[in-house]
Design a protein around this motif. Sequence first.
Motif, short mmCIF file in Angstrom:
data_model
loop_
_atom_site.label_atom_id
_atom_site.label_comp_id
_atom_site.label_asym_id
_atom_site.label_seq_id
_atom_site.Cartn_x
_atom_site.Cartn_y
_atom_site.Cartn_z
N ASN A 1 0.74 -1.08 0.23
CA ASN A 1 0.00 0.01 0.10
C ASN A 1 0.75 1.31 -0.18
N LEU A 2 1.01 1.92 -1.23
CA LEU A 2 1.73 2.99 -1.38
C LEU A 2 1.25 4.24 -0.57
N SER A 3 0.03 4.31 -0.42
CA SER A 3 -0.47 5.41 0.45
C SER A 3 -0.38 5.31 1.80
N GLY A 4 0.00 4.35 2.32
CA GLY A 4 0.09 4.24 3.77
C GLY A 4 1.06 5.31 4.44
N VAL A 5 0.78 5.72 5.47
CA VAL A 5 1.63 6.69 6.33
C VAL A 5 2.35 5.96 7.37
N GLY A 6 3.75 5.97 7.03
CA GLY A 6 4.56 5.30 7.84
C GLY A 6 4.73 3.66 7.51
N ASP A 7 5.71 3.12 7.86
CA ASP A 7 6.03 1.65 7.45
C ASP A 7 5.00 0.75 8.04
N LYS A 8 4.46 0.99 9.08
CA LYS A 8 3.42 0.26 9.64
C LYS A 8 2.29 0.11 8.80
N GLU A 9 1.80 1.22 8.19
CA GLU A 9 0.53 0.85 7.36
C GLU A 9 1.03 0.70 5.81
N ARG A 10 2.18 0.60 5.57
CA ARG A 10 2.47 0.12 4.17
C ARG A 10 2.56 -1.36 4.14
N VAL A 11 1.26 -2.03 4.37
CA VAL A 11 1.15 -3.59 4.40
C VAL A 11 1.09 -3.98 2.86
N LEU A 12 1.16 -5.26 2.59
CA LEU A 12 0.80 -5.87 1.49
C LEU A 12 -0.73 -5.73 0.72
N THR A 13 -0.72 -5.46 -0.47
CA THR A 13 -2.22 -5.28 -0.82
C THR A 13 -2.59 -6.74 -1.11
N SER A 14 -3.67 -6.82 -1.38
CA SER A 14 -4.22 -8.36 -1.74
C SER A 14 -3.62 -9.10 -3.05
N LEU A 15 -3.26 -8.27 -3.92
CA LEU A 15 -2.46 -8.81 -5.28
C LEU A 15 -0.95 -9.06 -4.73
N GLY A 16 -0.39 -8.38 -3.42
CA GLY A 16 0.99 -8.38 -3.06
C GLY A 16 0.92 -9.87 -2.50
N ARG A 17 -0.15 -10.15 -1.46
CA ARG A 17 -0.43 -11.53 -0.76
C ARG A 17 -0.19 -12.66 -1.87
N GLU A 18 -0.99 -12.49 -3.25
CA GLU A 18 -0.96 -13.42 -4.13
C GLU A 18 0.51 -13.45 -4.76
N GLN A 19 1.08 -12.44 -4.93
CA GLN A 19 2.64 -12.48 -5.49
C GLN A 19 3.37 -13.37 -4.63
N ALA A 20 3.30 -12.95 -3.27
CA ALA A 20 4.16 -13.83 -2.22
C ALA A 20 3.87 -15.20 -2.16
N GLU A 21 2.56 -15.62 -2.40
CA GLU A 21 2.26 -17.05 -2.41
C GLU A 21 2.86 -17.85 -3.73
N LEU A 22 2.74 -17.14 -4.89
CA LEU A 22 3.45 -17.27 -5.98
C LEU A 22 4.98 -17.56 -5.91
N THR A 23 5.59 -16.64 -5.28
CA THR A 23 7.06 -16.94 -5.01
C THR A 23 7.54 -18.12 -4.27
N GLY A 24 6.71 -18.03 -3.01
CA GLY A 24 6.92 -19.36 -2.15
C GLY A 24 6.70 -20.49 -2.83
N LEU A 25 5.61 -20.79 -3.81
CA LEU A 25 5.44 -22.03 -4.47
C LEU A 25 6.76 -22.22 -5.50
N ARG A 26 7.33 -20.97 -5.88
CA ARG A 26 8.30 -21.33 -6.79
C ARG A 26 9.64 -21.78 -6.14
N LEU A 27 9.75 -21.08 -5.13
CA LEU A 27 11.03 -21.64 -4.22
C LEU A 27 10.99 -22.95 -3.89
#
Length: 301
Positions: free
Chosen positions: A122-148
């Motif tokens: 989330n690019l619009s988050g204020v500070g690091d704690k609010e810059r969490v993964l988007t729903s697409l970002g979580r999908e991307q992480a799943e795909l990377t984990g599967l690949r590894l």
Amino acid sequence: MSYRRTFKLLCGVAGGSAAVVIAAVTADSHGFFGEQRGDVASRWSRFTVLQAAQPAWTPANHTPTSTGQAWDFNWDKRDPSALTNGKKEKKETATEDPTSEQDNGKPKATRNILLIRHSQYNLSGVGDKERVLTSLGREQAELTGLRLAALGLKYDVLIHSSMTRATETAHIISKHLPGVELMSCDLLREGAPIEPVPPVTHWKPDAVYHEDGARIEAAFRRYIHRADPKQKEDSYEIIVCHANVIRYFVCRALQFPPEGWLRMGLNNGSITWLTIRPSGRVALRTLGDSGFMPPDKLTRT
């Protein structure tokens, strides 16, 4: 001169810068394609001198010029010969093998370091704690984990930046790699490693270059080096961090000018694979590999 022989002569001189063809008429009564000898002589007199379209090929004008910079085998300050040469206080005996200590201190294993860029956040988050993964970002992480996991490698550790987006990415990946130790490191946080060349005006880092640069360089020295001599088997280590950090690591490891780090682009969740041999040689096996993701899942934010 026969047609075939003349044709070979013409083909042989076509690659040169210039050639002179002297047409000779043999004792045959007919020339080429049924022409009389006089017609042949008249026709070939026009081709007395042939000028090629390009100059003659020589190794000198087709060989890239070397930069003159040799590979530094002691780039990580762990070259065994450099380590043992400094021990001057040790007494050598007549029966002592002068190379034994150096051989025992030589690395024997290869380190494989897989650098993962965090997923979309989330690019619009204020500070690091609010810059969490988007729903697409979580999908991307799943795909990377599967690949590894699909690579079937025996991973030794999974280290991640302490920033929220990298931490979340690492935890999602770790679900696909059971039993792999998870570690957090502040040195791997995003930053500006060194002022890029050519300079850019649209990108302004939050921190000063010399502050972030010192920290990111410290991270490079901690994680990017040849194996310890005590390491017996090849290792596979995963580091989840940020684009700027990964690009700087690649430039430093390959001994490229580090100020060129911003000339490379990395997709979210992509895999960059560095291999460090016991001799100190470094190879880049992949840079920003994201071919395992569907096209509609690719982002670079």
